[in-house]
Design a protein around this motif. Structure first.
Motif, PDB file in Angstrom:
ATOM      1  N   MET A   1       0.830  -1.200   0.000  1.00 25.69           N
ATOM      2  CA  MET A   1       0.000   0.000   0.000  1.00 25.69           C
ATOM      3  C   MET A   1       0.871   1.260   0.000  1.00 25.69           C
ATOM      4  SD  MET A   1      -3.050   1.021  -0.001  1.00 25.69           S
ATOM      5  CE  MET A   1      -4.040   2.390   0.392  1.00 25.69           C
ATOM      6  N   ILE A   2       1.949   1.218   0.765  1.00 32.50           N
ATOM      7  CA  ILE A   2       2.823   2.382   0.855  1.00 32.50           C
ATOM      8  C   ILE A   2       3.547   2.627  -0.468  1.00 32.50           C
ATOM      9  CG2 ILE A   2       4.870   1.223   1.747  1.00 32.50           C
ATOM     10  CD1 ILE A   2       3.627   4.459   3.187  1.00 32.50           C
ATOM     11  N   THR A   3       3.828   1.566  -1.211  1.00 38.40           N
ATOM     12  CA  THR A   3       4.507   1.744  -2.500  1.00 38.40           C
ATOM     13  C   THR A   3       3.600   2.437  -3.515  1.00 38.40           C
ATOM     14  OG1 THR A   3       3.854  -0.482  -3.181  1.00 38.40           O
ATOM     15  CG2 THR A   3       6.024  -0.240  -2.197  1.00 38.40           C
ATOM     16  N   VAL A   4       2.317   2.121  -3.463  1.00 39.27           N
ATOM     17  CA  VAL A   4       1.355   2.780  -4.357  1.00 39.27           C
ATOM     18  C   VAL A   4       1.288   4.271  -4.034  1.00 39.27           C
ATOM     19  CG1 VAL A   4      -1.073   2.906  -5.035  1.00 39.27           C
ATOM     20  CG2 VAL A   4      -0.008   0.677  -4.685  1.00 39.27           C
ATOM     21  N   LEU A   5       1.301   4.615  -2.759  1.00 32.85           N
ATOM     22  CA  LEU A   5       1.268   6.016  -2.341  1.00 32.85           C
ATOM     23  C   LEU A   5       2.525   6.749  -2.796  1.00 32.85           C
ATOM     24  CD1 LEU A   5      -0.145   8.254  -0.729  1.00 32.85           C
ATOM     25  CD2 LEU A   5       1.086   7.464   1.280  1.00 32.85           C
ATOM     26  N   ILE A   6       3.663   6.120  -2.681  1.00 28.69           N
ATOM     27  CA  ILE A   6       4.927   6.742  -3.103  1.00 28.69           C
ATOM     28  C   ILE A   6       4.933   6.956  -4.616  1.00 28.69           C
ATOM     29  CG2 ILE A   6       7.416   6.352  -3.293  1.00 28.69           C
ATOM     30  CD1 ILE A   6       7.258   4.996  -0.545  1.00 28.69           C
ATOM     31  N   ILE A   7       4.472   5.954  -5.367  1.00 31.41           N
ATOM     32  CA  ILE A   7       4.417   6.079  -6.826  1.00 31.41           C
ATOM     33  C   ILE A   7       3.459   7.205  -7.227  1.00 31.41           C
ATOM     34  CG2 ILE A   7       3.686   4.898  -8.942  1.00 31.41           C
ATOM     35  CD1 ILE A   7       4.770   2.301  -7.674  1.00 31.41           C
ATOM     36  N   CYS A   8       2.333   7.293  -6.560  1.00 28.06           N
ATOM     37  CA  CYS A   8       1.360   8.364  -6.849  1.00 28.06           C
ATOM     38  C   CYS A   8       1.965   9.738  -6.559  1.00 28.06           C
ATOM     39  CB  CYS A   8       0.086   8.164  -6.049  1.00 28.06           C
ATOM     40  SG  CYS A   8      -0.899   6.756  -6.585  1.00 28.06           S
ATOM     41  N   LEU A   9       2.664   9.873  -5.457  1.00 25.51           N
ATOM     42  CA  LEU A   9       3.283  11.156  -5.116  1.00 25.51           C
ATOM     43  C   LEU A   9       4.375  11.527  -6.121  1.00 25.51           C
ATOM     44  CD1 LEU A   9       3.502  10.909  -1.221  1.00 25.51           C
ATOM     45  CD2 LEU A   9       1.980  12.343  -2.596  1.00 25.51           C
ATOM     46  N   ILE A  10       5.114  10.537  -6.604  1.00 28.21           N
ATOM     47  CA  ILE A  10       6.135  10.810  -7.618  1.00 28.21           C
ATOM     48  C   ILE A  10       5.486  11.290  -8.911  1.00 28.21           C
ATOM     49  CG2 ILE A  10       7.862   9.709  -9.099  1.00 28.21           C
ATOM     50  CD1 ILE A  10       8.639   7.985  -6.659  1.00 28.21           C
ATOM     51  N   ILE A  11       4.397  10.644  -9.305  1.00 28.66           N
ATOM     52  CA  ILE A  11       3.686  11.046 -10.529  1.00 28.66           C
ATOM     53  C   ILE A  11       3.122  12.451 -10.383  1.00 28.66           C
ATOM     54  CG2 ILE A  11       1.675  10.558 -11.974  1.00 28.66           C
ATOM     55  CD1 ILE A  11       2.249   7.569 -11.507  1.00 28.66           C
ATOM     56  N   VAL A  12       2.535  12.755  -9.235  1.00 23.13           N
ATOM     57  CA  VAL A  12       1.992  14.091  -8.990  1.00 23.13           C
ATOM     58  C   VAL A  12       3.110  15.128  -9.023  1.00 23.13           C
ATOM     59  CG1 VAL A  12       0.928  15.563  -7.224  1.00 23.13           C
ATOM     60  CG2 VAL A  12      -0.053  13.334  -7.747  1.00 23.13           C
ATOM     61  N   GLY A  13       4.259  14.800  -8.454  1.00 26.55           N
ATOM     62  CA  GLY A  13       5.396  15.715  -8.466  1.00 26.55           C
ATOM     63  C   GLY A  13       5.900  15.980  -9.870  1.00 26.55           C
TER      64      GLY A  13
END
Length: 52
Positions: A1-13
């Motif tokens: 779950m935490i990896t999905v959040l990190i990937i989403c934050l990278i994409i948003v950035g």
């Protein structure tokens, strides 16, 4: 779950960074306007006013 959040934050950035860069380039673009001497419509308007 935490990896999905990190990937989403990278994409948003990345999207945010690209939009800031694009907006910055758009504001720094120098627009130019043709001089009045090169405009053929000016001569038509002057001729029409002379005829009136």
């Amino acid at each position: 779950m935490i990896t999905v959040l990190i990937i989403c934050l990278i994409i948003v950035g990345i999207v945010l960074l690209l939009s800031v860069v694009t907006t910055s380039k758009a504001y720094s673009y120098k627009h130019t306007v043709d001089s009045l001497e090169d405009n053929p419509n000016i001569h038509k308007e002057i001729d029409q006013k002379k005829e009136e």
